[in-house]
Design a protein around this motif. Structure first.
Motif, short mmCIF file in Angstrom:
data_model
loop_
_atom_site.label_atom_id
_atom_site.label_comp_id
_atom_site.label_asym_id
_atom_site.label_seq_id
_atom_site.Cartn_x
_atom_site.Cartn_y
_atom_site.Cartn_z
N UNK A 27 0.66 -1.15 -0.06
CA UNK A 27 -0.05 0.03 -0.06
C UNK A 27 0.90 1.09 -0.06
N UNK A 28 0.63 2.01 -0.80
CA UNK A 28 1.40 3.39 -0.63
C UNK A 28 0.33 4.68 -1.22
N UNK A 29 0.53 5.95 -0.61
CA UNK A 29 -0.05 7.12 -1.00
C UNK A 29 0.94 8.30 -0.95
N UNK A 30 0.61 9.37 -1.70
CA UNK A 30 1.28 10.51 -1.64
C UNK A 30 1.41 11.04 -0.14
N UNK A 100 -7.81 17.29 11.42
CA UNK A 100 -7.69 17.04 10.12
C UNK A 100 -8.37 15.61 9.94
N UNK A 101 -8.43 14.63 10.91
CA UNK A 101 -8.89 13.33 10.85
C UNK A 101 -9.36 12.71 12.13
N UNK A 102 -10.65 11.99 12.09
CA UNK A 102 -11.05 11.41 13.04
C UNK A 102 -11.53 9.80 12.66
N UNK A 103 -11.02 8.85 12.87
CA UNK A 103 -11.19 7.70 12.60
C UNK A 103 -12.39 7.66 11.28
N UNK A 104 -12.13 8.07 10.20
CA UNK A 104 -13.26 8.44 9.22
C UNK A 104 -13.44 7.18 8.31
N UNK A 105 -14.45 7.20 7.44
CA UNK A 105 -14.26 6.46 6.30
C UNK A 105 -13.89 6.96 5.12
N UNK A 106 -13.50 6.11 3.98
CA UNK A 106 -12.78 6.68 3.06
C UNK A 106 -13.94 7.35 2.02
N UNK A 107 -15.15 7.15 2.29
CA UNK A 107 -16.25 7.85 1.43
C UNK A 107 -16.52 9.17 1.99
N UNK A 108 -15.92 9.61 3.35
CA UNK A 108 -16.26 10.83 3.88
C UNK A 108 -17.21 10.61 4.98
N UNK A 109 -17.72 9.26 5.34
CA UNK A 109 -18.55 9.15 6.34
C UNK A 109 -17.43 8.64 7.49
N UNK A 110 -18.06 8.89 8.60
CA UNK A 110 -17.35 8.43 9.95
C UNK A 110 -17.47 6.94 10.12
N UNK A 111 -16.19 6.19 9.95
CA UNK A 111 -16.50 4.67 10.07
C UNK A 111 -15.44 4.55 11.30
N UNK A 112 -15.22 5.20 12.18
CA UNK A 112 -14.09 5.36 13.08
C UNK A 112 -14.18 3.96 14.02
N UNK A 113 -13.18 3.79 14.37
CA UNK A 113 -13.01 2.38 15.20
C UNK A 113 -13.53 2.24 16.58
N UNK A 114 -13.21 0.71 16.76
CA UNK A 114 -13.86 0.32 18.21
C UNK A 114 -13.75 1.67 19.24
N UNK A 115 -14.92 1.72 19.79
CA UNK A 115 -15.24 2.94 20.64
C UNK A 115 -14.94 4.36 19.95
N UNK A 116 -15.54 4.13 18.56
CA UNK A 116 -15.33 5.32 17.91
C UNK A 116 -16.41 6.46 18.35
N UNK A 117 -16.04 7.60 17.64
CA UNK A 117 -16.96 8.79 18.06
C UNK A 117 -18.28 8.96 17.19
N UNK A 118 -19.06 9.35 17.60
CA UNK A 118 -20.23 9.60 16.69
C UNK A 118 -20.74 11.23 16.87
N UNK A 119 -21.44 11.48 15.74
CA UNK A 119 -21.91 13.10 15.73
C UNK A 119 -20.87 14.00 15.56
N UNK A 120 -19.83 13.40 14.73
CA UNK A 120 -18.71 14.32 14.23
C UNK A 120 -19.18 14.74 12.75
N UNK A 121 -18.77 16.12 12.50
CA UNK A 121 -19.13 16.40 11.04
C UNK A 121 -18.50 15.43 10.00
N UNK A 224 -5.05 10.17 6.48
CA UNK A 224 -6.38 9.76 6.04
C UNK A 224 -6.33 9.03 4.57
N UNK A 225 -5.28 9.46 3.86
CA UNK A 225 -5.06 8.80 2.69
C UNK A 225 -4.69 7.31 2.72
N UNK A 226 -3.74 7.12 3.68
CA UNK A 226 -3.14 5.87 3.99
C UNK A 226 -4.67 5.02 4.51
N UNK A 227 -5.39 5.44 5.27
CA UNK A 227 -6.55 4.56 5.53
C UNK A 227 -7.51 4.34 4.67
#
Length: 257
Positions: A27-30, A100-121, A224-227
């Motif tokens: 896996x590689x990203x800029x 810059x980033x909180x356990x997000x999803x690649x699609x822009x939604x919040x997919x953060x992990x175990x005990x993840x937050x909710x309600x973030x923009x 974010x890009x790596x995730x």
């Protein structure tokens, strides 16, 4: 007793029992996804650890005041970070912390992990704050330093064990060419046991999930890009972004299992 604090940036995925962790060693990203040239963040190799058994006892009030405030408090044994863990929502952006980033999803939604937050923009991936305290003995109770952090939410109410999570974790560490950790993928098989009340039998729930977490110091746009790149491999391997906000909520039955 000393405590330490760090920020988690992670994403969580549901998988079935037959899913196989995909190859992640190329896996590689800029380094600057916004347009910088040259340097890239690249996974040169991976290291897969032997399965570890983790046992976490979560503490809360009877009516789950901490969970309702998106806070979790646990004592965990096993693994490299055993001890007391208090997970708190991200600090307000005005505090000057990284936004810059909180356990997000690649699609822009919040997919953060175990005990993840909710309600973030959408797109906010600041990560949860996690405060650690030493394990101590099982009969010492919750460290006073951690209870002091949540005294406003508790309002003087006592906490006690509300669920026990037994997790078999197989961790894969993603390393760069110099051997520095970039991220970790945890393959977790979880059994949650909620103690029965008034003579009732305990309630047991089981599931499997994958959790991708950036290593300390890996954040911002490149993090974010790596995730995102890791997520693409996981989705192709049969994973789906988890709708669960936390292992605790899922174990308690507050969310679909």
């Amino acid at each position: 007793m000393s405590t330490s604090e760090q920020t988690e940036i992670e994403r969580k995925y549901d998988v079935d029992e037959e899913a196989v962790v995909p190859d992640l060693d190329d896996v590689s990203v800029p380094a600057d996804p916004a347009g910088g040239a040259g340097h890239v963040v690249e996974v040169a190799r991976v290291e897969r650890a032997a399965p570890a058994h983790l046992r976490a006892v979560y503490h809360d009030t009877d009516d789950h005041l901490l969970l309702g405030s998106r806070i979790t408090l646990r004592r965990r044994t096993g693994g490299h970070d055993e001890g007391w863990h208090l997970k708190l929502p991200p600090a307000p952006a005005s505090s000057g912390q990284e936004t810059s980033s909180d356990g997000p999803g690649a699609t822009g939604a919040d997919h953060s992990a175990a005990d993840s937050t909710t309600g973030e923009p959408d797109g906010s991936t600041r990560g949860r704050r996690e405060v650690h305290a030493p394990l101590g003995s099982a009969d010492e109770g919750v460290p006073a330093e951690l209870l002091a952090r949540v005294e406003e939410q508790l309002g003087g109410r006592p906490v006690s064990p509300v669920v026990v999570l037994e997790t078999t974790r197989t961790a894969t560490t993603l390393l760069d060419a110099e051997g520095a950790a970039l991220a970790e993928l945890a393959d977790d098989v979880v059994t949650a046991t909620v103690p029965g009340r008034d003579g009732a039998e305990p309630v047991v729930r089981r599931w499997r999930e994958w959790e991708a977490e950036l290593a300390p110091g890996v954040d911002g746009a490149s993090g974010d890009a790596l995730l995102d790149a890791i997520e693409a491999r996981l989705l192709a391997g049969g994973a789906v972004p988890s709708a669960s906000r936390s292992k605790l909520a899922r174990g308690l039955g507050a969310e679909p299992a």
